[in-house]
Motif scaffolding. Sequence first.
Motif, PDB file in Angstrom:
ATOM      1  N   ASN A 190      -4.842 -18.769  -3.251  1.00  0.00           N
ATOM      2  CA  ASN A 190      -4.018 -19.439  -4.259  1.00  0.00           C
ATOM      3  C   ASN A 190      -4.766 -19.656  -5.658  1.00  0.00           C
ATOM      4  OD1 ASN A 190      -1.852 -19.964  -2.308  1.00  0.00           O
ATOM      5  ND2 ASN A 190      -2.960 -21.676  -1.644  1.00  0.00           N
ATOM      6  N   ASN A 191      -6.080 -19.302  -5.445  1.00  0.00           N
ATOM      7  CA  ASN A 191      -6.924 -19.248  -6.697  1.00  0.00           C
ATOM      8  C   ASN A 191      -6.633 -17.853  -7.615  1.00  0.00           C
ATOM      9  OD1 ASN A 191      -9.854 -17.804  -7.899  1.00  0.00           O
ATOM     10  ND2 ASN A 191      -9.743 -20.228  -8.036  1.00  0.00           N
ATOM     11  N   SER A 192      -6.415 -17.989  -8.859  1.00  0.00           N
ATOM     12  CA  SER A 192      -6.102 -16.681  -9.648  1.00  0.00           C
ATOM     13  C   SER A 192      -7.105 -15.612  -9.687  1.00  0.00           C
ATOM     14  CB  SER A 192      -5.950 -17.199 -11.037  1.00  0.00           C
ATOM     15  OG  SER A 192      -5.680 -16.151 -12.046  1.00  0.00           O
ATOM     16  N   LEU A 193      -8.325 -15.774  -9.731  1.00  0.00           N
ATOM     17  CA  LEU A 193      -9.521 -14.802  -9.722  1.00  0.00           C
ATOM     18  C   LEU A 193      -9.438 -14.142  -8.369  1.00  0.00           C
ATOM     19  CD1 LEU A 193     -11.462 -13.135 -11.571  1.00  0.00           C
ATOM     20  CD2 LEU A 193     -13.202 -14.994 -10.784  1.00  0.00           C
ATOM     21  N   VAL A 194      -9.666 -14.957  -7.456  1.00  0.00           N
ATOM     22  CA  VAL A 194      -9.649 -14.444  -6.233  1.00  0.00           C
ATOM     23  C   VAL A 194      -8.328 -13.606  -5.926  1.00  0.00           C
ATOM     24  CG1 VAL A 194     -10.082 -15.015  -3.565  1.00  0.00           C
ATOM     25  CG2 VAL A 194     -11.434 -16.463  -5.312  1.00  0.00           C
ATOM     26  N   PHE A 195      -7.479 -14.143  -6.016  1.00  0.00           N
ATOM     27  CA  PHE A 195      -5.928 -13.514  -5.468  1.00  0.00           C
ATOM     28  C   PHE A 195      -5.968 -12.030  -6.361  1.00  0.00           C
ATOM     29  CE2 PHE A 195      -2.154 -12.518  -7.901  1.00  0.00           C
ATOM     30  CZ  PHE A 195      -1.097 -12.279  -7.030  1.00  0.00           C
ATOM     31  N   THR A 196      -6.808 -12.064  -7.646  1.00  0.00           N
ATOM     32  CA  THR A 196      -6.239 -10.691  -8.402  1.00  0.00           C
ATOM     33  C   THR A 196      -7.260  -9.662  -7.992  1.00  0.00           C
ATOM     34  OG1 THR A 196      -5.796 -11.852 -10.308  1.00  0.00           O
ATOM     35  CG2 THR A 196      -6.585  -9.866 -10.701  1.00  0.00           C
ATOM     36  N   ILE A 197      -8.600 -10.195  -7.465  1.00  0.00           N
ATOM     37  CA  ILE A 197      -9.712  -9.284  -6.997  1.00  0.00           C
ATOM     38  C   ILE A 197      -9.065  -8.809  -5.702  1.00  0.00           C
ATOM     39  CG2 ILE A 197     -11.989  -9.229  -5.942  1.00  0.00           C
ATOM     40  CD1 ILE A 197     -12.717 -11.291  -7.927  1.00  0.00           C
TER      41      ILE A 197
ATOM     42  N   THR B 182      -5.953  -8.245  -4.984  1.00  0.00           N
ATOM     43  CA  THR B 182      -4.890  -7.546  -5.034  1.00  0.00           C
ATOM     44  C   THR B 182      -5.324  -6.093  -5.452  1.00  0.00           C
ATOM     45  OG1 THR B 182      -3.200  -9.297  -5.801  1.00  0.00           O
ATOM     46  CG2 THR B 182      -2.788  -7.035  -6.343  1.00  0.00           C
ATOM     47  N   ALA B 183      -6.585  -6.177  -6.265  1.00  0.00           N
ATOM     48  CA  ALA B 183      -7.328  -4.748  -6.698  1.00  0.00           C
ATOM     49  C   ALA B 183      -7.825  -4.098  -5.509  1.00  0.00           C
ATOM     50  CB  ALA B 183      -8.277  -5.239  -7.768  1.00  0.00           C
ATOM     51  N   LEU B 184      -8.315  -4.928  -4.444  1.00  0.00           N
ATOM     52  CA  LEU B 184      -8.884  -4.209  -3.458  1.00  0.00           C
ATOM     53  C   LEU B 184      -8.053  -3.946  -2.034  1.00  0.00           C
ATOM     54  CD1 LEU B 184     -12.198  -6.237  -3.226  1.00  0.00           C
ATOM     55  CD2 LEU B 184     -11.908  -3.968  -4.215  1.00  0.00           C
ATOM     56  N   GLN B 185      -6.779  -4.129  -2.254  1.00  0.00           N
ATOM     57  CA  GLN B 185      -5.808  -3.983  -1.205  1.00  0.00           C
ATOM     58  C   GLN B 185      -5.522  -2.814  -0.633  1.00  0.00           C
ATOM     59  OE1 GLN B 185      -2.187  -6.166  -2.412  1.00  0.00           O
ATOM     60  NE2 GLN B 185      -1.556  -4.506  -3.656  1.00  0.00           N
ATOM     61  N   ASN B 186      -5.840  -1.717  -1.590  1.00  0.00           N
ATOM     62  CA  ASN B 186      -5.657  -0.139  -0.920  1.00  0.00           C
ATOM     63  C   ASN B 186      -6.869   0.142  -0.529  1.00  0.00           C
ATOM     64  OD1 ASN B 186      -2.853  -0.370  -1.416  1.00  0.00           O
ATOM     65  ND2 ASN B 186      -3.064  -0.065  -3.556  1.00  0.00           N
ATOM     66  N   LEU B 187      -8.147  -0.395  -0.532  1.00  0.00           N
ATOM     67  CA  LEU B 187      -9.345   0.286  -0.411  1.00  0.00           C
ATOM     68  C   LEU B 187      -9.469   0.524   1.092  1.00  0.00           C
ATOM     69  CD1 LEU B 187     -12.288   1.076  -1.213  1.00  0.00           C
ATOM     70  CD2 LEU B 187     -12.643  -1.381  -0.819  1.00  0.00           C
ATOM     71  N   PHE B 188      -8.740   0.087   1.989  1.00  0.00           N
ATOM     72  CA  PHE B 188      -8.976   0.420   3.499  1.00  0.00           C
ATOM     73  C   PHE B 188      -8.282   1.588   3.631  1.00  0.00           C
ATOM     74  CE2 PHE B 188      -4.791  -1.376   3.597  1.00  0.00           C
ATOM     75  CZ  PHE B 188      -4.194  -0.970   4.476  1.00  0.00           C
ATOM     76  N   LEU B 189      -7.209   1.946   2.769  1.00  0.00           N
ATOM     77  CA  LEU B 189      -6.567   3.231   3.141  1.00  0.00           C
ATOM     78  C   LEU B 189      -7.491   4.606   2.825  1.00  0.00           C
ATOM     79  CD1 LEU B 189      -3.135   2.401   1.513  1.00  0.00           C
ATOM     80  CD2 LEU B 189      -3.830   2.663   3.865  1.00  0.00           C
TER      81      LEU B 189
ATOM     82  N   CYS C  28       2.957 -17.139  -6.647  1.00  0.00           N
ATOM     83  CA  CYS C  28       1.757 -16.267  -6.838  1.00  0.00           C
ATOM     84  C   CYS C  28       0.935 -16.557  -8.158  1.00  0.00           C
ATOM     85  CB  CYS C  28       1.898 -14.430  -7.060  1.00  0.00           C
ATOM     86  SG  CYS C  28       2.751 -14.049  -5.884  1.00  0.00           S
ATOM     87  N   PRO C  29      -0.520 -16.758  -7.684  1.00  0.00           N
ATOM     88  CA  PRO C  29      -1.101 -17.197  -8.929  1.00  0.00           C
ATOM     89  C   PRO C  29      -1.083 -16.134  -9.964  1.00  0.00           C
ATOM     90  CG  PRO C  29      -2.384 -17.366  -6.598  1.00  0.00           C
ATOM     91  CD  PRO C  29      -1.076 -16.490  -6.608  1.00  0.00           C
ATOM     92  N   ASP C  30      -1.716 -16.732 -11.128  1.00  0.00           N
ATOM     93  CA  ASP C  30      -1.658 -15.874 -12.345  1.00  0.00           C
ATOM     94  C   ASP C  30      -2.642 -14.677 -12.223  1.00  0.00           C
ATOM     95  OD1 ASP C  30      -0.158 -17.606 -13.468  1.00  0.00           O
ATOM     96  OD2 ASP C  30      -1.723 -18.929 -14.599  1.00  0.00           O
ATOM     97  N   ASN C  31      -2.268 -13.612 -12.871  1.00  0.00           N
ATOM     98  CA  ASN C  31      -3.194 -12.430 -12.729  1.00  0.00           C
ATOM     99  C   ASN C  31      -4.124 -12.351 -13.846  1.00  0.00           C
ATOM    100  OD1 ASN C  31      -4.085  -9.787 -12.952  1.00  0.00           O
ATOM    101  ND2 ASN C  31      -2.310  -9.009 -13.679  1.00  0.00           N
TER     102      ASN C  31
END
Length: 245
Positions: free
Chosen positions: A84-91, A93-100, A152-155
Motif C-alpha cells: 500500500n506504500n506508493s514507492l514499494v508498490f511502484t518498485i 510493479t516494475a519488477l513483476q515480470n523479472l521472474f519470466l 492502488c497507491p500512486d505511481n
Amino acid sequence: TRGRRLWILYGTLGVACAAAALALVATSDHERGRLVTLVVGELIGLSFVFSGLFGAWRRPGNATGRILAGVGFAFYAGALGESNNSLVFTIGTALQNLFLAVFVHLLLAYPTGTLATRLERRIVRAAYVLSIVMPVLYLFVVPVPAGCDSSCPDNAFLVEDNHGLGVAVEVLASISAAAIFGATLVLLVRRFRSASAAYRRSLRLVLLAGGATALLFVLQVLLEPLLPHAGDVVLQSATGIAFLC
C-alpha cells in the motif's frame, strides 16, 4: 560444509520472502483475488526456491539449481506490488515480470545450467533487459498501471501522463514478450527433436511442462486484451498450473 551453510541461509531467506509476500497480500488494499493469490503464489514461490536450493546442494557445479531458485526469488520480488506504500508498490510493479526472464533462462540452460549457443544468450539477455526496461518506461507515462483502480497507491515513477505513449509501450512489450517466448518454444522443440532417445527421457517432463508454460504465456500476452474476464481468469489459472508443474 560451506555449501550446506549457504543452503540453510538461502532456505531461510526463501521462507522470509514467502512470509513477507504473505503479509503484503493479506494487508493489500488493491488485491481482488486475495485467497487465490495467497495459495498459488506461495506454492509457486516456495516450490521454485526449495527445488532450486536442493538441486544446487546436490549438484553444486551445475547452475540449474541456482537459476531455479532465482525464479522463485524473482517471483517474490513482484509481490512488492501488493504494498500500500506508493514507492514499494511502484518498485514491485516494475519488477513483476523479472521472474519470466529468469524462467526463460532456466528453460534454455537446462539441464547443464549453461547457455550453449549465441542465440540462446541473446534471447536471455533480451528477456532480462526487456523485463525491467519496458515496465519502467510504462510507469514513466501512465498514472495508474493496467489492472489497477483508484484503490492502488500512486505511481511513484510517473513523469508525465501520456496515454498514447503508454499504449505504444504496452503493445511493444507484448510483442517482445510473445517473440521471446515463441523463440524459446521453438528452441525447446528443436532441442528435443535432435536429442538421443536416452536424452529425451531425461528431458521429456521438464521440457513438456516448460514448453506448455511458454506457449500459455504467449497465448496470454496475445489474447488477454480480447478475452472477457472469465476467459482471462481461466487462461491465467491454466498458465499458473503449468508454471507450477
